[in-house]
Design a protein around this motif. Sequence first.
Motif, PDB file in Angstrom:
ATOM      1  N   UNK A   1     -16.701  -0.168  -0.327  1.00 44.04           N
ATOM      2  CA  UNK A   1     -15.636   0.838  -0.265  1.00 44.04           C
ATOM      3  C   UNK A   1     -14.312   0.131  -0.022  1.00 44.04           C
ATOM      4  N   UNK A   2     -13.232   0.856  -0.297  1.00 50.22           N
ATOM      5  CA  UNK A   2     -11.912   0.231  -0.177  1.00 50.22           C
ATOM      6  C   UNK A   2     -11.254   0.548   1.156  1.00 50.22           C
ATOM      7  N   UNK A   3     -10.661  -0.463   1.808  1.00 48.21           N
ATOM      8  CA  UNK A   3      -9.899  -0.202   3.032  1.00 48.21           C
ATOM      9  C   UNK A   3      -8.748   0.762   2.762  1.00 48.21           C
ATOM     10  N   UNK A   4      -8.306   1.429   3.816  1.00 43.96           N
ATOM     11  CA  UNK A   4      -7.207   2.386   3.675  1.00 43.96           C
ATOM     12  C   UNK A   4      -5.880   1.696   3.984  1.00 43.96           C
ATOM     13  N   UNK A   5      -4.793   2.189   3.375  1.00 49.39           N
ATOM     14  CA  UNK A   5      -3.485   1.609   3.681  1.00 49.39           C
ATOM     15  C   UNK A   5      -3.110   1.975   5.124  1.00 49.39           C
ATOM     16  N   UNK A   6      -3.307   3.259   5.450  1.00 45.24           N
ATOM     17  CA  UNK A   6      -3.102   3.716   6.834  1.00 45.24           C
ATOM     18  C   UNK A   6      -4.456   4.205   7.330  1.00 45.24           C
ATOM     19  N   UNK A   7      -4.846   3.809   8.522  1.00 44.97           N
ATOM     20  CA  UNK A   7      -6.167   4.216   9.019  1.00 44.97           C
ATOM     21  C   UNK A   7      -6.231   5.730   9.195  1.00 44.97           C
ATOM     22  N   UNK A   8      -7.386   6.307   8.859  1.00 41.13           N
ATOM     23  CA  UNK A   8      -7.568   7.756   8.950  1.00 41.13           C
ATOM     24  C   UNK A   8      -7.251   8.319  10.329  1.00 41.13           C
TER      25      UNK A   8
END
Length: 248
Positions: free
Chosen positions: A51-58
């Motif tokens: 899966x892809x990391x998020x630009x801003x954490x959820x």
Amino acid sequence: MPQVFCIANQKGGVGKTTTAISLASAFARSGRRTLLADLDPQCNATGGLDLRPARIHGLAESKPLSEAVVPAAVRGLFVLPGSPSLSNIEVMAAADPRLLARMTRRFSEGAAGYDTVFIDSPPSLGPLTRAALALSSEVIIPIQCEYFAMEGLARMIGVLREMKTKGICALSSAGIVLTMYDPDLELTLEIDRNVRSCFDENVYKTVIPWDVTVSEAPSHGKSIFEYAPRSRGARAYAELCLEVLGYV
Ligand SMILES: Nc1ncnc2c1ncn2[C@@H]1O[C@H](COP(=O)(O)OP(=O)(O)OP(=O)(O)O)[C@@H](O)[C@H]1O
Ligand SMILES: [Mg+2]
């Protein structure tokens, strides 16, 4: 609230992420709706499940957590992707003093929809690991059977005691799991004896053997159960799942 397990050890490379992915997958495969929350800016749990990391954490966003969570290939397993931006958490928290409290509230709201949550934490005792511990009902501490294992463990236990005394965390149990276990090494057996004599019933009976397929699985974006279901590593993690659930 679900059972929330924090996988923590400030020492790097001891098998935290591998244990988080493997146990979360085992729990999901046993029919439990499971969330794996990646709180490590390295994002290895996220990448290890393709899966892809998020630009801003959820947890640092303002939209509902459910919008940040993505399903993994394993049925019943959901992932809150990690974000490299969290490596700046100290700066972020200094600029926005309510950030950690808001992340905690968002986590509690989002976690309510799951039976079990696992949190993968970074190799430090900084704010992210402390936040992860504060959110958890239980902690699992993987240790590698090598020379400095006991020192790291003592520091970790010290922090847990301090957080508990200050009322910052409400952990009801702590379990130590020996990883990358090689019974042919005298050092492995010595550390095993030492850890068990110091921490006794807090050490899981199940040990995770050193197994090359365990280290290969993340590069294929799969848990050990999909990548090598008959491997010694898969059997050990399935057994650890049963032990964590209290069945063995
Ligand atoms: N049982 C095992 N047998 C062989 N290799 C393993 C095993 N468990 C973990 N590894 C490998 O050891 C390395 C470290 O594991 P892992 O990334 O899970 O540790 P970590 O504690 O999460 O590291 P970090 O502190 O950097 O987050 C990885 O390359 C992983 O694939
Ligand atoms: Mg890791």
